[in-house]
Design an enzyme around this catalytic site. Sequence first.
Site, PDB file in Angstrom:
ATOM      1  N   GLN A  85       5.871 -10.711   1.991  1.00 44.36           N
ATOM      2  CA  GLN A  85       5.982  -9.395   2.619  1.00 44.36           C
ATOM      3  C   GLN A  85       7.304  -8.753   2.227  1.00 44.36           C
ATOM      4  O   GLN A  85       8.378  -9.257   2.558  1.00 44.36           O
ATOM      5  CB  GLN A  85       5.833  -9.523   4.136  1.00 44.36           C
ATOM      6  CG  GLN A  85       4.479 -10.122   4.519  1.00 44.36           C
ATOM      7  CD  GLN A  85       4.085  -9.893   5.955  1.00 44.36           C
ATOM      8  OE1 GLN A  85       2.956  -9.522   6.249  1.00 44.36           O
ATOM      9  NE2 GLN A  85       5.001 -10.130   6.890  1.00 44.36           N
ATOM     10  N   ARG A 107      -5.286  -2.284  -6.248  1.00 46.27           N
ATOM     11  CA  ARG A 107      -5.910  -2.680  -4.984  1.00 46.27           C
ATOM     12  C   ARG A 107      -7.068  -1.748  -4.636  1.00 46.27           C
ATOM     13  O   ARG A 107      -6.964  -0.521  -4.801  1.00 46.27           O
ATOM     14  CB  ARG A 107      -4.845  -2.641  -3.888  1.00 46.27           C
ATOM     15  CG  ARG A 107      -5.292  -3.113  -2.507  1.00 46.27           C
ATOM     16  CD  ARG A 107      -4.053  -3.200  -1.612  1.00 46.27           C
ATOM     17  NE  ARG A 107      -4.386  -3.514  -0.219  1.00 46.27           N
ATOM     18  CZ  ARG A 107      -3.452  -3.698   0.725  1.00 46.27           C
ATOM     19  NH1 ARG A 107      -2.167  -3.616   0.424  1.00 46.27           N
ATOM     20  NH2 ARG A 107      -3.816  -3.960   1.975  1.00 46.27           N
ATOM     21  N   ARG A 111       0.830  -1.200   0.000  1.00 47.62           N
ATOM     22  CA  ARG A 111       0.000   0.000   0.000  1.00 47.62           C
ATOM     23  C   ARG A 111       0.868   1.253   0.000  1.00 47.62           C
ATOM     24  O   ARG A 111       2.039   1.233   0.376  1.00 47.62           O
ATOM     25  CB  ARG A 111      -0.965  -0.010   1.186  1.00 47.62           C
ATOM     26  CG  ARG A 111      -0.354   0.211   2.547  1.00 47.62           C
ATOM     27  CD  ARG A 111      -1.386  -0.024   3.658  1.00 47.62           C
ATOM     28  NE  ARG A 111      -0.859   0.383   4.959  1.00 47.62           N
ATOM     29  CZ  ARG A 111      -1.091   1.561   5.518  1.00 47.62           C
ATOM     30  NH1 ARG A 111      -1.837   2.445   4.889  1.00 47.62           N
ATOM     31  NH2 ARG A 111      -0.587   1.866   6.696  1.00 47.62           N
ATOM     32  N   SER A 171      -3.985  -7.145   6.349  1.00 47.69           N
ATOM     33  CA  SER A 171      -3.411  -7.739   5.150  1.00 47.69           C
ATOM     34  C   SER A 171      -4.393  -8.716   4.518  1.00 47.69           C
ATOM     35  O   SER A 171      -4.469  -8.840   3.292  1.00 47.69           O
ATOM     36  CB  SER A 171      -2.097  -8.466   5.497  1.00 47.69           C
ATOM     37  OG  SER A 171      -1.110  -7.560   5.907  1.00 47.69           O
ATOM     38  N   ARG A 207      19.536 -24.396  33.312  1.00 48.90           N
ATOM     39  CA  ARG A 207      19.864 -23.561  32.155  1.00 48.90           C
ATOM     40  C   ARG A 207      20.617 -24.380  31.105  1.00 48.90           C
ATOM     41  O   ARG A 207      21.725 -24.853  31.352  1.00 48.90           O
ATOM     42  CB  ARG A 207      20.724 -22.380  32.616  1.00 48.90           C
ATOM     43  CG  ARG A 207      20.993 -21.332  31.544  1.00 48.90           C
ATOM     44  CD  ARG A 207      21.905 -20.240  32.092  1.00 48.90           C
ATOM     45  NE  ARG A 207      22.126 -19.190  31.123  1.00 48.90           N
ATOM     46  CZ  ARG A 207      21.409 -18.067  31.046  1.00 48.90           C
ATOM     47  NH1 ARG A 207      20.418 -17.874  31.902  1.00 48.90           N
ATOM     48  NH2 ARG A 207      21.668 -17.159  30.135  1.00 48.90           N
ATOM     49  N   ASN A 251       7.589   0.943   0.765  1.00 46.48           N
ATOM     50  CA  ASN A 251       7.638  -0.177  -0.169  1.00 46.48           C
ATOM     51  C   ASN A 251       8.452   0.102  -1.428  1.00 46.48           C
ATOM     52  O   ASN A 251       8.897  -0.837  -2.094  1.00 46.48           O
ATOM     53  CB  ASN A 251       6.218  -0.611  -0.539  1.00 46.48           C
ATOM     54  CG  ASN A 251       5.488  -1.204   0.651  1.00 46.48           C
ATOM     55  OD1 ASN A 251       6.004  -2.067   1.344  1.00 46.48           O
ATOM     56  ND2 ASN A 251       4.271  -0.720   0.902  1.00 46.48           N
TER      57      ASN A 251
END
Length: 291
Positions: A114, A82, A23, A93, A170, A33
């Site tokens: 992505q 879109r 977007r 999304s 641990r 983007n």
Amino acid sequence: NFLAAKATMAVKDAKPHALILARGGSKGIPKKNIKLMNGVPLLVYNVKAALASGIFERVVVSSDDPEILAVAKVAGAVAFARDPKTATDKASSEAGMVDYLDRAPSCAVCCHIQCTSPLTDKADFSEGWSLFERLGADTLVTVVRAHRFLWEILQPDGNAAPKNYEPVRRPRRQDWEGELIENGAFYFFKVDVFRAAGNSRLAGKIVAHEMAEETLMEIDSMVDWKVIELLAAEKFGDEPMSWGDYSAFSTAQPKRFGSGSKSGGVGVVLVGAVAAVAFGAGIAFARAAKS
């Protein structure tokens, strides 16, 4: 709805569709983007990797922004307009996925990619798809293995408590398989399973594709950007400069960040930095990128 029903009856493609949601209204990093990373718009990294993998019927960039769509075309992707209603700050999304799938009735399997994970390479896509098919999966998630101890602050007393180990026992790194952390790079899913689960990218039989440690971070801030840009410069060298001419776009910058050299020493240091930043800053679990 009518479009979803029509899509269900259509002849399906044997190969998956790659879908990159990009977007135009990103807030944390404006025009994220298509912001230049080492001289190339960010989304181009994933477009080129997806195309090079050879596994996709088509590689699609879905955006409400004409400039992003123009960049996608130069990179070799299919530009998909879109619906602006699915590209707002509050839209998920999944809304963008439904918008595409309703108008792409031949898509039986979708790979949501992505572009905030530009270190994904063609082998990740091909190996992920092979795993998906071999195990008869409905959906696939990408993960990174991390050897980190997780803690939480308990309320109301504020005491700290371990979440994934016992301090009195641990474990040593070599005796412990670590944790698998979702890194948000990409997701394969069968479209019918996605719809049956109420538009969920992860449902049914889920399998996981494990990726390299340096792919843990997603770009959500300029701190993320600077670290990943260095890693990208080391991984790809000057190769991105052969991916097309993007100088005409508004995000074009005269200065490249990173030398393009592939120094092994730098990579070792940066991988350690990625893990330290990711966990130390409290972003160990991959954030859902605002596509």
